[in-house]
Design a protein around this motif. Sequence first.
Motif, PDB file in Angstrom:
ATOM      1  N   ILE A  13       0.851  -1.187   0.000  1.00  0.00           N
ATOM      2  CA  ILE A  13       0.000   0.000   0.000  1.00  0.00           C
ATOM      3  C   ILE A  13       0.889   1.240   0.000  1.00  0.00           C
ATOM      4  O   ILE A  13       1.847   1.310   0.781  1.00  0.00           O
ATOM      5  CB  ILE A  13      -0.897   0.024   1.256  1.00  0.00           C
ATOM      6  N   PRO A  14       0.626   2.214  -0.851  1.00  0.00           N
ATOM      7  CA  PRO A  14       1.416   3.458  -0.813  1.00  0.00           C
ATOM      8  C   PRO A  14       1.423   4.049   0.600  1.00  0.00           C
ATOM      9  O   PRO A  14       0.374   4.161   1.232  1.00  0.00           O
ATOM     10  CB  PRO A  14       0.678   4.367  -1.802  1.00  0.00           C
ATOM     11  N   TRP A  15       2.595   4.418   1.080  1.00  0.00           N
ATOM     12  CA  TRP A  15       2.744   4.833   2.476  1.00  0.00           C
ATOM     13  C   TRP A  15       1.843   6.006   2.840  1.00  0.00           C
ATOM     14  O   TRP A  15       1.333   6.082   3.971  1.00  0.00           O
ATOM     15  CB  TRP A  15       4.203   5.206   2.778  1.00  0.00           C
ATOM     16  N   HIS A  16       1.634   6.912   1.882  1.00  0.00           N
ATOM     17  CA  HIS A  16       0.912   8.143   2.194  1.00  0.00           C
ATOM     18  C   HIS A  16      -0.595   7.934   2.320  1.00  0.00           C
ATOM     19  O   HIS A  16      -1.304   8.840   2.761  1.00  0.00           O
ATOM     20  CB  HIS A  16       1.185   9.200   1.124  1.00  0.00           C
ATOM     21  N   ALA A  17      -1.079   6.724   1.961  1.00  0.00           N
ATOM     22  CA  ALA A  17      -2.524   6.488   1.945  1.00  0.00           C
ATOM     23  C   ALA A  17      -3.009   5.617   3.095  1.00  0.00           C
ATOM     24  O   ALA A  17      -4.169   5.223   3.101  1.00  0.00           O
ATOM     25  CB  ALA A  17      -2.925   5.849   0.608  1.00  0.00           C
ATOM     26  N   CYS A  18      -2.142   5.305   4.046  1.00  0.00           N
ATOM     27  CA  CYS A  18      -2.583   4.414   5.128  1.00  0.00           C
ATOM     28  C   CYS A  18      -1.973   4.818   6.470  1.00  0.00           C
ATOM     29  O   CYS A  18      -0.906   5.427   6.527  1.00  0.00           O
ATOM     30  CB  CYS A  18      -2.238   2.960   4.815  1.00  0.00           C
ATOM     31  N   ALA A  19      -2.667   4.451   7.534  1.00  0.00           N
ATOM     32  CA  ALA A  19      -2.203   4.770   8.885  1.00  0.00           C
ATOM     33  C   ALA A  19      -0.864   4.113   9.181  1.00  0.00           C
ATOM     34  O   ALA A  19       0.000   4.698   9.834  1.00  0.00           O
ATOM     35  CB  ALA A  19      -3.249   4.335   9.907  1.00  0.00           C
ATOM     36  N   LEU A  20      -0.678   2.888   8.717  1.00  0.00           N
ATOM     37  CA  LEU A  20       0.592   2.183   8.936  1.00  0.00           C
ATOM     38  C   LEU A  20       1.756   2.975   8.334  1.00  0.00           C
ATOM     39  O   LEU A  20       2.810   3.125   8.957  1.00  0.00           O
ATOM     40  CB  LEU A  20       0.527   0.784   8.324  1.00  0.00           C
TER      41      LEU A  20
ATOM     42  N   LEU B  17     -10.229  11.128  -0.736  1.00  0.00           N
ATOM     43  CA  LEU B  17      -9.846  11.568   0.603  1.00  0.00           C
ATOM     44  C   LEU B  17      -8.355  11.392   0.887  1.00  0.00           C
ATOM     45  O   LEU B  17      -7.887  11.750   1.966  1.00  0.00           O
ATOM     46  CB  LEU B  17     -10.656  10.790   1.650  1.00  0.00           C
ATOM     47  N   THR B  18      -7.607  10.858  -0.069  1.00  0.00           N
ATOM     48  CA  THR B  18      -6.174  10.645   0.136  1.00  0.00           C
ATOM     49  C   THR B  18      -5.432  11.970   0.222  1.00  0.00           C
ATOM     50  O   THR B  18      -5.570  12.824  -0.657  1.00  0.00           O
ATOM     51  CB  THR B  18      -5.570   9.824  -1.020  1.00  0.00           C
ATOM     52  N   ARG B  19      -4.636  12.125   1.276  1.00  0.00           N
ATOM     53  CA  ARG B  19      -3.803  13.318   1.396  1.00  0.00           C
ATOM     54  C   ARG B  19      -2.561  13.137   0.526  1.00  0.00           C
ATOM     55  O   ARG B  19      -1.822  12.173   0.691  1.00  0.00           O
ATOM     56  CB  ARG B  19      -3.424  13.549   2.858  1.00  0.00           C
ATOM     57  N   THR B  20      -2.327  14.065  -0.383  1.00  0.00           N
ATOM     58  CA  THR B  20      -1.209  13.930  -1.314  1.00  0.00           C
ATOM     59  C   THR B  20      -0.263  15.124  -1.314  1.00  0.00           C
ATOM     60  O   THR B  20       0.861  15.020  -1.791  1.00  0.00           O
ATOM     61  CB  THR B  20      -1.726  13.723  -2.754  1.00  0.00           C
ATOM     62  N   THR B  21      -0.707  16.269  -0.794  1.00  0.00           N
ATOM     63  CA  THR B  21       0.152  17.456  -0.818  1.00  0.00           C
ATOM     64  C   THR B  21       1.139  17.411   0.343  1.00  0.00           C
ATOM     65  O   THR B  21       0.854  16.850   1.403  1.00  0.00           O
ATOM     66  CB  THR B  21      -0.675  18.742  -0.712  1.00  0.00           C
TER      67      THR B  21
ATOM     68  N   TYR C 204       0.162   7.993  17.401  1.00  0.00           N
ATOM     69  CA  TYR C 204      -0.537   7.067  16.516  1.00  0.00           C
ATOM     70  C   TYR C 204      -1.053   7.819  15.295  1.00  0.00           C
ATOM     71  O   TYR C 204      -1.143   9.048  15.283  1.00  0.00           O
ATOM     72  CB  TYR C 204      -1.699   6.383  17.244  1.00  0.00           C
ATOM     73  N   ALA C 205      -1.391   7.051  14.249  1.00  0.00           N
ATOM     74  CA  ALA C 205      -1.905   7.621  13.005  1.00  0.00           C
ATOM     75  C   ALA C 205      -3.310   7.104  12.753  1.00  0.00           C
ATOM     76  O   ALA C 205      -3.650   5.984  13.136  1.00  0.00           O
ATOM     77  CB  ALA C 205      -1.000   7.232  11.831  1.00  0.00           C
ATOM     78  N   VAL C 206      -4.102   7.930  12.102  1.00  0.00           N
ATOM     79  CA  VAL C 206      -5.478   7.553  11.754  1.00  0.00           C
ATOM     80  C   VAL C 206      -5.668   7.699  10.249  1.00  0.00           C
ATOM     81  O   VAL C 206      -5.280   8.716   9.657  1.00  0.00           O
ATOM     82  CB  VAL C 206      -6.501   8.430  12.491  1.00  0.00           C
ATOM     83  N   GLU C 207      -6.251   6.691   9.658  1.00  0.00           N
ATOM     84  CA  GLU C 207      -6.576   6.696   8.223  1.00  0.00           C
ATOM     85  C   GLU C 207      -8.089   6.632   8.083  1.00  0.00           C
ATOM     86  O   GLU C 207      -8.731   5.746   8.643  1.00  0.00           O
ATOM     87  CB  GLU C 207      -5.918   5.489   7.565  1.00  0.00           C
ATOM     88  N   ASP C 208      -8.641   7.567   7.338  1.00  0.00           N
ATOM     89  CA  ASP C 208     -10.090   7.613   7.138  1.00  0.00           C
ATOM     90  C   ASP C 208     -10.399   7.550   5.651  1.00  0.00           C
ATOM     91  O   ASP C 208     -10.443   8.577   4.973  1.00  0.00           O
ATOM     92  CB  ASP C 208     -10.665   8.895   7.762  1.00  0.00           C
ATOM     93  N   GLN C 209     -10.558   6.324   5.134  1.00  0.00           N
ATOM     94  CA  GLN C 209     -10.954   6.088   3.743  1.00  0.00           C
ATOM     95  C   GLN C 209      -9.959   6.660   2.732  1.00  0.00           C
ATOM     96  O   GLN C 209     -10.338   7.078   1.652  1.00  0.00           O
ATOM     97  CB  GLN C 209     -12.354   6.662   3.497  1.00  0.00           C
ATOM     98  N   GLU C 210      -8.688   6.654   3.067  1.00  0.00           N
ATOM     99  CA  GLU C 210      -7.665   7.211   2.179  1.00  0.00           C
ATOM    100  C   GLU C 210      -7.095   6.187   1.205  1.00  0.00           C
ATOM    101  O   GLU C 210      -6.623   6.544   0.126  1.00  0.00           O
ATOM    102  CB  GLU C 210      -6.543   7.839   3.008  1.00  0.00           C
TER     103      GLU C 210
END
Length: 260
Positions: A130-137, A162-166, A182-188
């Motif tokens: 999974i691309p690193w920028h799109a997941c909490a892990l 909803l993926t953060r890319t900037t 910790y990190a949170v991923e919301d539908q990214e």
Amino acid sequence: MIQSVERAALILKALGSGTPRLGVTEIAERVGLAKPTVHGLLRTLAACELVVQDSDTGKYALGPAVLQLGNAYLDGSELRARSLLWADSLAQRVNEAVWVATLSGTRVIVLHHVFRPDDVVQILEVGAAIPWHACALGHAIAAHDPRREELLSDDLPPLTGLTRTTRPALEEALAEVRRRGYAVEDQEAALGDAGVAAPVFGRDGTPAGAVGVVGPAERLLDPARRDAITLAVRETARALSRDLGAPRSISPASPGGSAA
């Protein structure tokens, strides 16, 4: 660096990038090599069963020897071995699926997957990238990774709306990970899915990977459960870090990895 080995590795990475099968021309374009060079390398890789050629289309795909190497990597992963009991305990504690992952290049690779402890049909995701920028892990690891600047400088395509890319958005997200642990991923990475993850540190004080809970966004991010889930994830990551020999001064909940 041995050029022929580097070129062969580029071909294997191209074949493992997500497209099931590629022709010689497609591979040559992706790796920036001449078609005769690519063809010769593919013949050698095929002889070693690292790639196979489809007899109907003539296109190439990864071969069975790659799976053998992948399994050997998993068997030799200390992070995976040390995480087995901790991940199972976390899944039981929060009643959700748990992933343990490491960062490879710009992608998070799932090393261990504990199913949600119920009777729902689930698919094993070990080996998923999974691309690193799109997941909490990925955020949990990148927040403390020495290569953070390099990761942020890459082209980061969206997986959902909803993926953060900037860079500013991701820098803010990683700073938040360092602040709260910790990190949170919301539908990214996928619509409807969410994740909560915390970094796992190794003996040298750098991230060895991350452990996290994954599942439906409506369940994982429910305000009534979120605090309990994040606490469980942080405690599991801290315990796993200690098991890996991380210095006691290292804490996933503090900036720069120092004790809070």
